[in-house]
Scaffold this active site. Structure first.
Site, short mmCIF file in Angstrom:
data_model
loop_
_atom_site.label_atom_id
_atom_site.label_comp_id
_atom_site.label_asym_id
_atom_site.label_seq_id
_atom_site.Cartn_x
_atom_site.Cartn_y
_atom_site.Cartn_z
N GLN A 111 -10.27 -3.99 -2.56
CA GLN A 111 -11.56 -3.51 -2.05
C GLN A 111 -12.68 -3.88 -3.02
O GLN A 111 -13.74 -4.36 -2.62
CB GLN A 111 -11.49 -1.98 -1.89
CG GLN A 111 -12.78 -1.34 -1.44
CD GLN A 111 -13.14 -1.71 -0.01
OE1 GLN A 111 -12.34 -1.58 0.89
NE2 GLN A 111 -14.36 -2.19 0.19
N ASP B 112 -17.55 7.13 -0.83
CA ASP B 112 -16.24 7.06 -0.16
C ASP B 112 -15.89 8.49 0.28
O ASP B 112 -16.55 9.46 -0.11
CB ASP B 112 -15.18 6.50 -1.14
CG ASP B 112 -13.80 6.35 -0.51
OD1 ASP B 112 -13.70 6.26 0.73
OD2 ASP B 112 -12.79 6.31 -1.26
N HIS C 188 -7.83 0.66 -6.03
CA HIS C 188 -7.96 -0.14 -4.81
C HIS C 188 -8.66 -1.46 -5.19
O HIS C 188 -9.81 -1.70 -4.81
CB HIS C 188 -8.75 0.64 -3.76
CG HIS C 188 -8.65 0.09 -2.38
ND1 HIS C 188 -7.85 -0.99 -2.05
CD2 HIS C 188 -9.26 0.47 -1.22
CE1 HIS C 188 -7.97 -1.25 -0.76
NE2 HIS C 188 -8.82 -0.38 -0.24
N CYS D 34 -16.53 1.89 1.50
CA CYS D 34 -15.35 1.04 1.76
C CYS D 34 -14.82 1.22 3.17
O CYS D 34 -14.12 0.35 3.68
CB CYS D 34 -14.27 1.34 0.73
SG CYS D 34 -13.70 3.05 0.80
N ARG E 49 -13.83 -8.55 3.35
CA ARG E 49 -12.44 -8.40 2.91
C ARG E 49 -11.66 -9.68 3.20
O ARG E 49 -10.75 -10.03 2.45
CB ARG E 49 -11.77 -7.21 3.63
CG ARG E 49 -12.38 -5.83 3.33
CD ARG E 49 -12.17 -5.39 1.90
NE ARG E 49 -10.77 -5.29 1.54
CZ ARG E 49 -9.99 -4.23 1.78
NH1 ARG E 49 -10.49 -3.16 2.34
NH2 ARG E 49 -8.72 -4.22 1.41
N ARG F 23 0.87 -1.19 0.00
CA ARG F 23 0.00 0.00 0.00
C ARG F 23 0.90 1.23 0.00
O ARG F 23 1.68 1.45 0.93
CB ARG F 23 -0.92 0.02 1.22
CG ARG F 23 -1.62 1.37 1.39
CD ARG F 23 -2.69 1.38 2.45
NE ARG F 23 -3.86 0.65 2.04
CZ ARG F 23 -5.07 0.80 2.59
NH1 ARG F 23 -5.25 1.70 3.55
NH2 ARG F 23 -6.10 0.09 2.18
N1 NVA Z 1 -10.20 6.78 -1.04
C1 NVA Z 1 -9.71 6.41 0.27
C2 NVA Z 1 -9.89 4.95 0.48
C3 NVA Z 1 -9.45 4.45 1.83
C4 NVA Z 1 -9.66 2.97 1.97
C5 NVA Z 1 -8.27 6.81 0.41
O1 NVA Z 1 -7.48 6.59 -0.52
O2 NVA Z 1 -7.90 7.34 1.46
N1 CP Z 2 -11.28 0.08 3.01
C1 CP Z 2 -9.97 0.03 3.36
O1 CP Z 2 -9.08 -0.26 2.56
O2 CP Z 2 -9.76 0.26 4.68
P1 CP Z 2 -8.34 0.47 5.36
O3 CP Z 2 -7.79 1.77 4.85
O4 CP Z 2 -8.66 0.52 6.83
O5 CP Z 2 -7.44 -0.67 5.01
#
Ligand code: NVA
Ligand code: CP
Length: 300
Positions: free
Chosen positions: A130, A221, A127, A258, A286, A100
């Site tokens: 997800q 989101d 993502h 999410c 998940r 990540r």
């Molecule tokens: N769009 C959000 C998703 C978090 C799971 C981010 O990138 O912070």
């Molecule tokens: N939805 C998701 O990816 O959550 P986290 O950022 O907590 O991993």
């Protein structure tokens, strides 16, 4: 040849359906085998995570493998070792790497250098892990995905991008309502359109009410993603998922997010905790979805 999971479109529609079937089996079937026994899988996260980190760690442990959290501050890259040498060191020591980080191109570069499978656990562009759990949650609630109607409201971000590809591959009609300045990437929109299942539509709009009345799923989101510079949140206010928006939807329409959620911004507390919300089921899905990805990449 080794496979990666960087984008859902690394897989074709049949392979996505096979992953969904495997997810279902892993959630409901009796699965006593330990297919990852003896395997060590690195989790290299340079951004915060709760669900992705926990679901992958638990998935690896439950399948018999060892999850190893790697933080950039613990690696010699912090002291100038090159990415090439870092990945070379990991080769032979790790069986897969879950990453990540903000920069998608960097993850693509890691995948090119690595001889082991690389899994994208979120970049600022995509993502995909997800999206697999999202598709599975929709399938659990609604059955056959083809022909369903999903409406996404808010920011055209990484989650929205992967949702576009997920819907295109599985024949779901998707409407994306965002402020004009926050539409999803044109490149990913065209990429998704190119692979769209026959008859699938992918509509961009700035009218939050346009497709509410006949949609099966409403998805939202956060308005500010990790790594985003500060945004004018007021432009997103008409796109909030709240009771007044939901009044125009069918009572069978389910709400997804999410998570993490910013209650009072993209979604209200009452909707998030309401009967139409399936967000916790989505979060718990998940685990089997991540297991399915690991088994697919490491066992085939
Ligand atoms: N769009 C959000 C998703 C978090 C799971 C981010 O990138 O912070
Ligand atoms: N939805 C998701 O990816 O959550 P986290 O950022 O907590 O991993």
């Amino acid at each position: 040849m080794k496979k990666n999971f960087l984008c859902l479109s690394d897989f074709d529609a049949n392979e996505i359906y096979a992953l969904l079937k495997l997810t279902d089996h892993l959630k409901h079937g009796i699965y006593s085998e330990q297919p990852l026994k003896g395997k060590t899988i690195g989790l290299w996260f340079t951004l915060p995570s709760t669900r992705t980190r926990l679901s992958f760690s638990a998935a690896i442990a439950q399948l018999g493998g060892v999850p190893l959290m790697l933080s950039s501050s613990d690696l010699q890259m912090q002291r100038g070792e090159s990415l090439e040498d870092t990945i070379r060191a990991m080769t032979g020591l790790l069986d897969a790497l879950i990453i990540r980080t903000e920069n998608h191109a960097w993850v693509t570069e890691v995948a090119k250098l690595a001889t082991f499978p690389v899994i994208n656990a979120l970049t600022s562009k995509l993502h995909p892990c997800q999206s697999l759990a999202d598709l599975y949650t929709i399938y659990e609630e609604k059955g056959d995905l083809t022909g369903l109607k999903v409406m996404y409201l808010g920011d055209g971000n990484n989650v929205c991008h992967s949702l576009m590809i997920a819907c295109a591959l599985t024949g779901i009609h998707l409407t994306i309502a965002t402020p004009k300045a926050h539409q999803p990437s044109k490149e990913i929109y065209h990429h998704a359109l190119n692979m769209a299942h026959l008859h699938t539509t992918l509509t961009l709009t700035d009218d939050p009410a346009s497709a509410i009345s006949n949609c099966d799923v409403i998805y939202t989101d956060v308005w500010t993603s990790m790594g985003d510079t500060s945004k004018d949140k007021s432009v997103f206010e008409p796109f909030q998922v709240n009771q007044s928006l939901l009044k125009n939807a069918s009572p069978d329409c389910m709400v997804l997010h999410c998570l993490p959620a910013h209650r009072g911004e993209e979604i209200t507390h009452d909707v998030l905790e309401g009967t139409q919300s399936k967000v916790w089921q989505q979060a718990y899905n998940r685990l089997p979805a991540q297991k399915a990805i690991l088994i697919n990449l490491l066992m085939h």
